[in-house]
Design a protein around this motif. Sequence first.
Motif, PDB file in Angstrom:
ATOM      1  N   PHE A   1       0.830  -1.203   0.000  1.00 33.66           N
ATOM      2  CA  PHE A   1       0.000   0.000   0.000  1.00 33.66           C
ATOM      3  C   PHE A   1       0.869   1.259   0.000  1.00 33.66           C
ATOM      4  N   HIS A   2       1.991   1.202   0.687  1.00 33.95           N
ATOM      5  CA  HIS A   2       2.910   2.347   0.675  1.00 33.95           C
ATOM      6  C   HIS A   2       3.476   2.560  -0.730  1.00 33.95           C
ATOM      7  N   ILE A   3       3.869   1.460  -1.375  1.00 31.29           N
ATOM      8  CA  ILE A   3       4.379   1.577  -2.747  1.00 31.29           C
ATOM      9  C   ILE A   3       3.310   2.174  -3.648  1.00 31.29           C
ATOM     10  N   ALA A   4       2.069   1.680  -3.537  1.00 31.04           N
ATOM     11  CA  ALA A   4       0.973   2.183  -4.373  1.00 31.04           C
ATOM     12  C   ALA A   4       0.752   3.676  -4.139  1.00 31.04           C
ATOM     13  N   TYR A   5       0.856   4.111  -2.897  1.00 28.81           N
ATOM     14  CA  TYR A   5       0.670   5.528  -2.567  1.00 28.81           C
ATOM     15  C   TYR A   5       1.734   6.397  -3.246  1.00 28.81           C
TER      16      TYR A   5
ATOM     17  N   ASP B   1       5.499  -9.710  -5.565  1.00 29.44           N
ATOM     18  CA  ASP B   1       4.081  -9.773  -5.206  1.00 29.44           C
ATOM     19  C   ASP B   1       3.206  -9.488  -6.420  1.00 29.44           C
ATOM     20  N   LYS B   2       2.546 -10.506  -6.929  1.00 32.43           N
ATOM     21  CA  LYS B   2       1.692 -10.354  -8.105  1.00 32.43           C
ATOM     22  C   LYS B   2       0.380  -9.646  -7.785  1.00 32.43           C
ATOM     23  N   GLY B   3       0.124  -9.399  -6.502  1.00 34.84           N
ATOM     24  CA  GLY B   3      -1.085  -8.700  -6.107  1.00 34.84           C
ATOM     25  C   GLY B   3      -1.137  -7.272  -6.631  1.00 34.84           C
ATOM     26  N   MET B   4       0.026  -6.748  -7.026  1.00 37.88           N
ATOM     27  CA  MET B   4       0.070  -5.387  -7.561  1.00 37.88           C
ATOM     28  C   MET B   4      -0.226  -5.341  -9.058  1.00 37.88           C
ATOM     29  N   ASP B   5      -0.310  -6.492  -9.700  1.00 38.07           N
ATOM     30  CA  ASP B   5      -0.490  -6.527 -11.151  1.00 38.07           C
ATOM     31  C   ASP B   5      -1.752  -5.811 -11.644  1.00 38.07           C
ATOM     32  N   PRO B   6      -2.916  -5.972 -10.964  1.00 35.51           N
ATOM     33  CA  PRO B   6      -4.096  -5.229 -11.430  1.00 35.51           C
ATOM     34  C   PRO B   6      -3.879  -3.717 -11.419  1.00 35.51           C
ATOM     35  N   LEU B   7      -3.148  -3.213 -10.423  1.00 37.04           N
ATOM     36  CA  LEU B   7      -2.839  -1.786 -10.385  1.00 37.04           C
ATOM     37  C   LEU B   7      -1.952  -1.405 -11.564  1.00 37.04           C
ATOM     38  N   MET B   8      -0.950  -2.240 -11.860  1.00 38.69           N
ATOM     39  CA  MET B   8      -0.065  -1.974 -12.998  1.00 38.69           C
ATOM     40  C   MET B   8      -0.870  -1.912 -14.300  1.00 38.69           C
ATOM     41  N   GLN B   9      -1.778  -2.873 -14.463  1.00 39.76           N
ATOM     42  CA  GLN B   9      -2.579  -2.922 -15.689  1.00 39.76           C
ATOM     43  C   GLN B   9      -3.490  -1.704 -15.803  1.00 39.76           C
ATOM     44  N   HIS B  10      -4.048  -1.273 -14.689  1.00 43.66           N
ATOM     45  CA  HIS B  10      -4.907  -0.086 -14.685  1.00 43.66           C
ATOM     46  C   HIS B  10      -4.109   1.148 -15.087  1.00 43.66           C
ATOM     47  N   MET B  11      -2.910   1.275 -14.566  1.00 49.81           N
ATOM     48  CA  MET B  11      -2.065   2.431 -14.886  1.00 49.81           C
ATOM     49  C   MET B  11      -1.608   2.392 -16.344  1.00 49.81           C
TER      50      MET B  11
ATOM     51  N   ALA C   1      -3.240   1.036 -18.794  1.00 47.04           N
ATOM     52  CA  ALA C   1      -4.410   1.377 -19.607  1.00 47.04           C
ATOM     53  C   ALA C   1      -4.638   2.881 -19.641  1.00 47.04           C
ATOM     54  N   ALA C   2      -4.182   3.567 -18.596  1.00 47.05           N
ATOM     55  CA  ALA C   2      -4.306   5.023 -18.535  1.00 47.05           C
ATOM     56  C   ALA C   2      -3.162   5.717 -19.285  1.00 47.05           C
ATOM     57  N   GLY C   3      -2.283   4.919 -19.914  1.00 48.57           N
ATOM     58  CA  GLY C   3      -1.202   5.486 -20.719  1.00 48.57           C
ATOM     59  C   GLY C   3       0.091   5.711 -19.977  1.00 48.57           C
ATOM     60  N   LEU C   4       0.210   5.177 -18.760  1.00 46.08           N
ATOM     61  CA  LEU C   4       1.433   5.362 -17.977  1.00 46.08           C
ATOM     62  C   LEU C   4       2.433   4.251 -18.265  1.00 46.08           C
ATOM     63  N   ASN C   5       3.704   4.585 -18.189  1.00 43.12           N
ATOM     64  CA  ASN C   5       4.783   3.624 -18.442  1.00 43.12           C
ATOM     65  C   ASN C   5       5.177   2.988 -17.111  1.00 43.12           C
ATOM     66  N   VAL C   6       4.514   1.901 -16.753  1.00 40.04           N
ATOM     67  CA  VAL C   6       4.740   1.269 -15.461  1.00 40.04           C
ATOM     68  C   VAL C   6       4.800  -0.237 -15.634  1.00 40.04           C
ATOM     69  N   GLY C   7       5.638  -0.889 -14.837  1.00 42.93           N
ATOM     70  CA  GLY C   7       5.739  -2.333 -14.897  1.00 42.93           C
ATOM     71  C   GLY C   7       6.310  -2.879 -13.604  1.00 42.93           C
ATOM     72  N   ARG C   8       6.032  -4.158 -13.344  1.00 43.99           N
ATOM     73  CA  ARG C   8       6.572  -4.831 -12.168  1.00 43.99           C
ATOM     74  C   ARG C   8       7.595  -5.863 -12.618  1.00 43.99           C
ATOM     75  N   TYR C   9       8.720  -5.911 -11.922  1.00 47.89           N
ATOM     76  CA  TYR C   9       9.787  -6.841 -12.252  1.00 47.89           C
ATOM     77  C   TYR C   9      10.257  -7.518 -10.965  1.00 47.89           C
ATOM     78  N   GLU C  10      10.772  -8.727 -11.089  1.00 47.12           N
ATOM     79  CA  GLU C  10      11.227  -9.450  -9.905  1.00 47.12           C
ATOM     80  C   GLU C  10      12.714  -9.291  -9.660  1.00 47.12           C
ATOM     81  N   ASP C  11      13.380  -8.487 -10.478  1.00 43.02           N
ATOM     82  CA  ASP C  11      14.803  -8.226 -10.285  1.00 43.02           C
ATOM     83  C   ASP C  11      15.138  -6.919 -10.993  1.00 43.02           C
ATOM     84  N   VAL C  12      16.044  -6.146 -10.421  1.00 45.43           N
ATOM     85  CA  VAL C  12      16.402  -4.875 -11.052  1.00 45.43           C
ATOM     86  C   VAL C  12      17.025  -5.090 -12.426  1.00 45.43           C
TER      87      VAL C  12
END
Length: 198
Positions: A69-73, A93-103, A105-116
Amino acid sequence: MKPNYVLIDYENIQPETADTLAPAHFKVLMFVGANQPRVNIEVASTLQAKGTDARYIRISAAGRNALDFHIAYYLGQLAAAEPEAYFHVISADKGMDPLMQHMQAAGLNVGRYEDVTHIPIVKLPATSSEEEKLSRLLAYLVARGPQRPASVKTLFGSASALFSPTLSEDATAHLLHQLERQGIFVRKGSKVTYSLPD
Protein backbone atom coordinates in the motif's frame (compact mmCIF):
# COMPACT_ATOMS: atom_id res chain seq x y z
CA MET A 1 16.11 11.05 -21.09
CA LYS A 2 12.87 10.70 -19.15
CA PRO A 3 13.23 9.89 -15.43
CA ASN A 4 13.15 6.23 -14.47
CA TYR A 5 11.73 5.69 -10.98
CA VAL A 6 12.57 2.38 -9.34
CA LEU A 7 10.38 1.45 -6.35
CA ILE A 8 11.81 -1.56 -4.53
CA ASP A 9 9.87 -3.81 -2.18
CA TYR A 10 12.85 -4.66 0.00
CA GLU A 11 10.70 -6.97 2.12
CA ASN A 12 10.55 -9.61 -0.62
CA ILE A 13 13.26 -8.56 -3.09
CA GLN A 14 16.81 -7.78 -1.99
CA PRO A 15 18.76 -6.67 -5.08
CA GLU A 16 22.10 -8.42 -5.40
CA THR A 17 23.32 -6.15 -8.20
CA ALA A 18 22.83 -2.66 -6.82
CA ASP A 19 25.33 -1.22 -9.31
CA THR A 20 22.67 -1.41 -12.01
CA LEU A 21 20.86 1.40 -10.16
CA ALA A 22 23.90 3.69 -10.10
CA PRO A 23 23.30 5.57 -13.42
CA ALA A 24 21.94 9.09 -13.02
CA HIS A 25 18.70 8.37 -14.91
CA PHE A 26 17.50 6.11 -12.07
CA LYS A 27 15.67 7.62 -9.09
CA VAL A 28 15.28 4.97 -6.40
CA LEU A 29 12.79 4.55 -3.58
CA MET A 30 13.62 1.63 -1.27
CA PHE A 31 10.67 0.47 0.85
CA VAL A 32 11.87 -1.28 4.01
CA GLY A 33 9.53 -3.33 6.21
CA ALA A 34 8.93 -2.52 9.88
CA ASN A 35 10.53 -5.81 10.93
CA GLN A 36 13.65 -5.56 8.76
CA PRO A 37 16.61 -4.74 11.02
CA ARG A 38 19.19 -4.06 8.31
CA VAL A 39 19.85 -3.27 4.63
CA ASN A 40 22.61 -4.85 2.53
CA ILE A 41 25.72 -2.63 2.74
CA GLU A 42 26.35 -2.72 -1.03
CA VAL A 43 22.80 -1.57 -1.73
CA ALA A 44 23.06 1.12 0.95
CA SER A 45 26.38 2.39 -0.47
CA THR A 46 24.99 2.60 -4.01
CA LEU A 47 21.90 4.48 -2.86
CA GLN A 48 23.89 6.82 -0.64
CA ALA A 49 26.10 7.76 -3.61
CA LYS A 50 23.00 8.83 -5.53
CA GLY A 51 22.27 11.58 -3.02
CA THR A 52 18.80 13.07 -3.41
CA ASP A 53 18.00 10.65 -6.26
CA ALA A 54 17.57 7.82 -3.75
CA ARG A 55 15.79 7.46 -0.43
CA TYR A 56 14.62 4.87 2.05
CA ILE A 57 11.00 4.69 3.13
CA ARG A 58 10.72 2.72 6.37
CA ILE A 59 7.25 1.32 7.04
CA SER A 60 6.31 2.19 10.62
CA ALA A 61 4.04 -0.79 11.33
CA ALA A 62 3.76 -4.37 10.15
CA GLY A 63 0.58 -5.68 8.57
CA ARG A 64 -0.72 -7.64 5.61
CA ASN A 65 0.18 -5.77 2.41
CA ALA A 66 1.29 -2.71 4.44
CA LEU A 67 4.38 -2.25 2.30
CA ASP A 68 2.43 -2.75 -0.95
CA PHE A 69 0.00 0.00 0.00
CA HIS A 70 2.91 2.35 0.67
CA ILE A 71 4.38 1.58 -2.75
CA ALA A 72 0.97 2.18 -4.37
CA TYR A 73 0.67 5.53 -2.57
CA TYR A 74 4.08 6.80 -3.68
CA LEU A 75 3.62 5.40 -7.18
CA GLY A 76 0.38 7.35 -7.52
CA GLN A 77 2.01 10.56 -6.27
CA LEU A 78 4.93 10.23 -8.68
CA ALA A 79 2.72 9.34 -11.64
CA ALA A 80 0.51 12.38 -10.99
CA ALA A 81 3.54 14.67 -10.78
CA GLU A 82 5.49 13.18 -13.73
CA PRO A 83 3.12 11.20 -15.98
CA GLU A 84 5.71 10.93 -18.77
CA ALA A 85 8.29 9.17 -16.55
CA TYR A 86 8.95 5.44 -16.43
CA PHE A 87 8.03 3.58 -13.24
CA HIS A 88 9.61 0.23 -12.37
CA VAL A 89 8.23 -1.62 -9.33
CA ILE A 90 10.60 -4.33 -8.09
CA SER A 91 8.47 -6.87 -6.26
CA ALA A 92 7.63 -10.57 -6.34
CA ASP A 93 4.08 -9.77 -5.21
CA LYS A 94 1.69 -10.35 -8.11
CA GLY A 95 -1.08 -8.70 -6.11
CA MET A 96 0.07 -5.39 -7.56
CA ASP A 97 -0.49 -6.53 -11.15
CA PRO A 98 -4.10 -5.23 -11.43
CA LEU A 99 -2.84 -1.79 -10.39
CA MET A 100 -0.06 -1.97 -13.00
CA GLN A 101 -2.58 -2.92 -15.69
CA HIS A 102 -4.91 -0.09 -14.68
CA MET A 103 -2.06 2.43 -14.89
CA GLN A 104 -0.89 1.05 -18.23
CA ALA A 105 -4.41 1.38 -19.61
CA ALA A 106 -4.31 5.02 -18.53
CA GLY A 107 -1.20 5.49 -20.72
CA LEU A 108 1.43 5.36 -17.98
CA ASN A 109 4.78 3.62 -18.44
CA VAL A 110 4.74 1.27 -15.46
CA GLY A 111 5.74 -2.33 -14.90
CA ARG A 112 6.57 -4.83 -12.17
CA TYR A 113 9.79 -6.84 -12.25
CA GLU A 114 11.23 -9.45 -9.91
CA ASP A 115 14.80 -8.23 -10.29
CA VAL A 116 16.40 -4.88 -11.05
CA THR A 117 18.26 -6.51 -13.94
CA HIS A 118 14.90 -7.23 -15.61
CA ILE A 119 14.18 -3.54 -16.10
CA PRO A 120 14.29 -3.14 -19.90
CA ILE A 121 16.67 -0.18 -19.95
CA VAL A 122 19.09 -2.17 -17.77
CA LYS A 123 18.72 -5.54 -19.42
CA LEU A 124 19.05 -4.78 -23.09
CA PRO A 125 22.03 -2.99 -24.61
CA ALA A 126 21.79 -1.25 -27.96
CA THR A 127 22.20 -3.35 -31.07
CA SER A 128 22.45 -2.49 -34.75
CA SER A 129 20.67 -5.62 -36.01
CA GLU A 130 16.97 -5.12 -36.73
CA GLU A 131 16.35 -8.85 -36.42
CA GLU A 132 17.93 -8.88 -32.95
CA LYS A 133 15.88 -5.84 -31.91
CA LEU A 134 12.70 -7.54 -33.08
CA SER A 135 13.64 -10.72 -31.18
CA ARG A 136 14.31 -8.79 -28.00
CA LEU A 137 11.11 -6.80 -28.28
CA LEU A 138 9.10 -9.98 -28.87
CA ALA A 139 10.82 -11.73 -25.93
CA TYR A 140 9.99 -8.73 -23.73
CA LEU A 141 6.30 -8.86 -24.71
CA VAL A 142 6.12 -12.62 -24.14
CA ALA A 143 7.80 -12.28 -20.73
CA ARG A 144 5.38 -9.55 -19.61
CA GLY A 145 2.39 -11.90 -19.95
CA PRO A 146 -0.80 -10.17 -18.74
CA GLN A 147 1.24 -7.07 -17.86
CA ARG A 148 1.85 -6.18 -21.51
CA PRO A 149 1.20 -2.54 -22.45
CA ALA A 150 -2.53 -2.14 -23.01
CA SER A 151 -2.44 1.05 -25.07
CA VAL A 152 -0.60 2.06 -28.24
CA LYS A 153 1.04 4.95 -26.38
CA THR A 154 2.37 2.73 -23.59
CA LEU A 155 3.54 0.06 -26.04
CA PHE A 156 5.39 2.72 -28.01
CA GLY A 157 7.06 4.10 -24.87
CA SER A 158 7.98 0.64 -23.57
CA ALA A 159 9.44 -0.45 -26.91
CA SER A 160 11.49 2.74 -27.20
CA ALA A 161 12.86 2.41 -23.65
CA LEU A 162 13.70 -1.27 -24.07
CA PHE A 163 17.09 -0.37 -25.50
CA SER A 164 19.90 1.81 -24.23
CA PRO A 165 20.10 4.40 -25.63
CA THR A 166 16.37 4.61 -26.28
CA LEU A 167 15.23 4.22 -29.88
CA SER A 168 14.08 7.17 -31.96
CA GLU A 169 10.38 7.57 -32.75
CA ASP A 170 10.92 6.41 -36.33
CA ALA A 171 12.94 3.34 -35.29
CA THR A 172 10.35 2.38 -32.68
CA ALA A 173 7.45 2.84 -35.11
CA HIS A 174 9.28 0.69 -37.68
CA LEU A 175 9.83 -2.18 -35.21
CA LEU A 176 6.23 -2.10 -34.01
CA HIS A 177 5.00 -2.05 -37.61
CA GLN A 178 7.03 -5.22 -38.28
CA LEU A 179 5.51 -7.01 -35.27
CA GLU A 180 2.03 -5.83 -36.22
CA ARG A 181 2.48 -7.19 -39.75
CA GLN A 182 3.46 -10.54 -38.21
CA GLY A 183 0.20 -10.57 -36.26
CA ILE A 184 1.86 -10.23 -32.83
CA PHE A 185 -0.60 -7.50 -31.88
CA VAL A 186 -3.56 -5.61 -33.30
CA ARG A 187 -4.44 -1.97 -32.73
CA LYS A 188 -8.05 -1.19 -31.87
CA GLY A 189 -8.23 2.57 -31.66
CA SER A 190 -5.84 3.56 -28.87
CA LYS A 191 -5.80 0.02 -27.42
CA VAL A 192 -3.68 -3.03 -28.22
CA THR A 193 -4.58 -6.72 -28.14
CA TYR A 194 -1.98 -9.46 -28.46
CA SER A 195 -1.94 -12.89 -30.04
CA LEU A 196 0.62 -14.13 -27.50
CA PRO A 197 0.16 -16.64 -24.67
CA ASP A 198 -0.24 -15.27 -21.16
